[in-house]
Design an enzyme around this catalytic site. Structure first.
Site, PDB file in Angstrom:
ATOM      1  N   ASN A  58       4.824  -2.948  -6.358  1.00 58.50           N
ATOM      2  CA  ASN A  58       3.857  -3.549  -5.447  1.00 58.50           C
ATOM      3  C   ASN A  58       3.308  -4.854  -6.004  1.00 58.50           C
ATOM      4  O   ASN A  58       3.151  -5.038  -7.215  1.00 58.50           O
ATOM      5  CB  ASN A  58       2.724  -2.569  -5.111  1.00 58.50           C
ATOM      6  CG  ASN A  58       2.024  -2.000  -6.334  1.00 58.50           C
ATOM      7  OD1 ASN A  58       2.622  -1.875  -7.402  1.00 58.50           O
ATOM      8  ND2 ASN A  58       0.766  -1.643  -6.187  1.00 58.50           N
ATOM      9  N   VAL A  59       3.040  -5.779  -5.099  1.00 57.05           N
ATOM     10  CA  VAL A  59       2.576  -7.125  -5.452  1.00 57.05           C
ATOM     11  C   VAL A  59       1.391  -7.485  -4.559  1.00 57.05           C
ATOM     12  O   VAL A  59       1.490  -7.380  -3.332  1.00 57.05           O
ATOM     13  CB  VAL A  59       3.698  -8.173  -5.265  1.00 57.05           C
ATOM     14  CG1 VAL A  59       3.202  -9.561  -5.647  1.00 57.05           C
ATOM     15  CG2 VAL A  59       4.938  -7.794  -6.065  1.00 57.05           C
ATOM     16  N   GLU A  60       0.293  -7.896  -5.159  1.00 63.25           N
ATOM     17  CA  GLU A  60      -0.865  -8.364  -4.402  1.00 63.25           C
ATOM     18  C   GLU A  60      -1.174  -9.798  -4.807  1.00 63.25           C
ATOM     19  O   GLU A  60      -0.830 -10.242  -5.907  1.00 63.25           O
ATOM     20  CB  GLU A  60      -2.078  -7.466  -4.665  1.00 63.25           C
ATOM     21  CG  GLU A  60      -1.900  -6.048  -4.144  1.00 63.25           C
ATOM     22  CD  GLU A  60      -3.080  -5.144  -4.480  1.00 63.25           C
ATOM     23  OE1 GLU A  60      -4.070  -5.649  -5.080  1.00 63.25           O
ATOM     24  OE2 GLU A  60      -3.015  -3.938  -4.173  1.00 63.25           O
ATOM     25  N   GLU A  73       7.760   0.046  -1.785  1.00 59.79           N
ATOM     26  CA  GLU A  73       8.898   0.417  -0.946  1.00 59.79           C
ATOM     27  C   GLU A  73       9.414  -0.791  -0.168  1.00 59.79           C
ATOM     28  O   GLU A  73      10.629  -0.938   0.017  1.00 59.79           O
ATOM     29  CB  GLU A  73       8.499   1.526   0.032  1.00 59.79           C
ATOM     30  CG  GLU A  73       8.080   2.813  -0.656  1.00 59.79           C
ATOM     31  CD  GLU A  73       6.571   2.919  -0.848  1.00 59.79           C
ATOM     32  OE1 GLU A  73       6.029   4.012  -0.665  1.00 59.79           O
ATOM     33  OE2 GLU A  73       5.943   1.886  -1.193  1.00 59.79           O
ATOM     34  N   CYS A 104       3.961   5.806   2.097  1.00 59.20           N
ATOM     35  CA  CYS A 104       2.826   5.722   3.002  1.00 59.20           C
ATOM     36  C   CYS A 104       3.317   5.429   4.425  1.00 59.20           C
ATOM     37  O   CYS A 104       4.486   5.101   4.649  1.00 59.20           O
ATOM     38  CB  CYS A 104       1.851   4.636   2.555  1.00 59.20           C
ATOM     39  SG  CYS A 104       2.475   2.959   2.754  1.00 59.20           S
ATOM     40  N   CYS A 107       5.042   2.020   4.880  1.00 62.10           N
ATOM     41  CA  CYS A 107       6.396   1.877   4.346  1.00 62.10           C
ATOM     42  C   CYS A 107       7.399   2.779   5.046  1.00 62.10           C
ATOM     43  O   CYS A 107       8.592   2.477   5.087  1.00 62.10           O
ATOM     44  CB  CYS A 107       6.383   2.159   2.846  1.00 62.10           C
ATOM     45  SG  CYS A 107       5.491   0.884   1.909  1.00 62.10           S
TER      46      CYS A 107
END
EC number: 3.5.4.5
Length: 296
Positions: A58-60, A73, A104, A107
């Site tokens: 994951n990337v924020e 995902e 989730c 995804c």
């Protein structure tokens, strides 16, 4: 490529890490989680029909809406698409390395867009399980709302090779980058909006590309910049986003779903301060009795 930034493993490379079959996918979960760019790290590991193993993280983006983030995902699926894989067979997702859970809701929509989605096997494992068990996506969502709910009987699905038959209006600027972005847009998966788009990024002379990936739930689709950032992270050997100095977006001039404003906002926040961002418009071509017709 430095081993710590490795996002794709051949069959042999996966076996050298102890992943000799799909039950051993958790052995790579810490590698996936360590690639994340967030405080709470989530890793995803997938096995493709080719036998290769793919990682996602994951990337924020600090200071930007979470809706612009890339979930693990989503990263994995974009990684599969960029490497021209045709099918995902097994998936494992974890945010702590010991418990493996369903994707989730957001995804799951991406998974549903893929070929043979109901048969994708997902690892479910609690802290007390030694190996856990794999269950099909269909068993988790027997009454799902997916692309077949609104698309034709035989829809064009994600990971199926496609050509959106796009061409650029005349322009002499950025010949290489605009063509890379155009080729990306041609691969764009946008069956719901019919608004394909592609992005090309430049960092230290190397070009990265990505394309818009849509789901039946429009508001959780993956933008072309985010997809290009997946390519950047996978092949950029750990370079920061702030090293990106040029970017080109190609999209339809009359697109109902436009990427320009979002792409500009994201790049202004994460790329080099003077990142040169250009937009080129394309149109759709249809072949009919050897004539090329511009689709209005």
């Amino acid at each position: 490529m430095a081993q710590q930034y490795k996002f794709v493993f051949t069959n042999e490379e996966a076996a050298s890490e102890g992943v000799t079959d799909h039950k051993k996918l958790p052995k790579l979960i810490e590698k996936a989680r360590n690639l994340a760019k967030v405080p709470i790290k989530v890793g995803a590991i997938g096995r493709a029909s080719s036998g290769r193993v793919y990682l996602g993280a994951n990337v924020e983006f600090e200071g930007l809406s979470p809706s612009l983030s890339i979930q693990a995902e989503q990263f994995l699926i974009a990684n599969l698409a960029l490497n021209l894989e045709s099918k995902l067979t097994h998936l494992a997702v974890s945010n702590n390395g010991t418990v493996f859970h369903d994707p989730c809701y957001r995804c799951t929509h991406f998974l549903q867009e893929m070929t043979d989605a109901p048969q994708i096997e997902i690892l479910i494992k609690n802290r007390n399980d030694e190996d856990g068990s794999f269950k099909s996506l269909e068993s988790h969502m027997p009454d799902k709302f997916g692309p077949e709910s609104i698309l034709p009987a035989e829809p064009s699905l994600l990971l199926v090779e496609c050509d959106n038959r796009l061409a650029l209006f005349n322009s002499n600027l950025y010949p290489l980058l605009k063509l890379v972005a155009l080729q990306a847009a041609k691969k764009s998966y946008a069956p719901h909006s019919k608004c394909p788009s592609g992005v090309a990024l430049v960092c230290e002379g190397k070009v990265y590309r990505g394309w818009y990936i849509e789901t039946v739930a429009y508001n959780i689709s993956l933008g072309p910049v985010q997809a290009a950032l997946v390519d950047f992270m996978a092949r950029g050997e750990g370079k920061g986003f702030d090293k990106i100095t040029r970017a080109v977006l190609v999209e339809k001039k009359d697109a109902k779903v436009r990427q320009e404003d979002t792409a500009r906002t994201l790049l202004e926040k994460i790329a080099a301060p003077n990142c040169d961002f250009k937009v080129f418009h394309c149109y759709e071509q249809l072949e009919y009795n050897s004539w090329i017709v511009v689709k209005k």
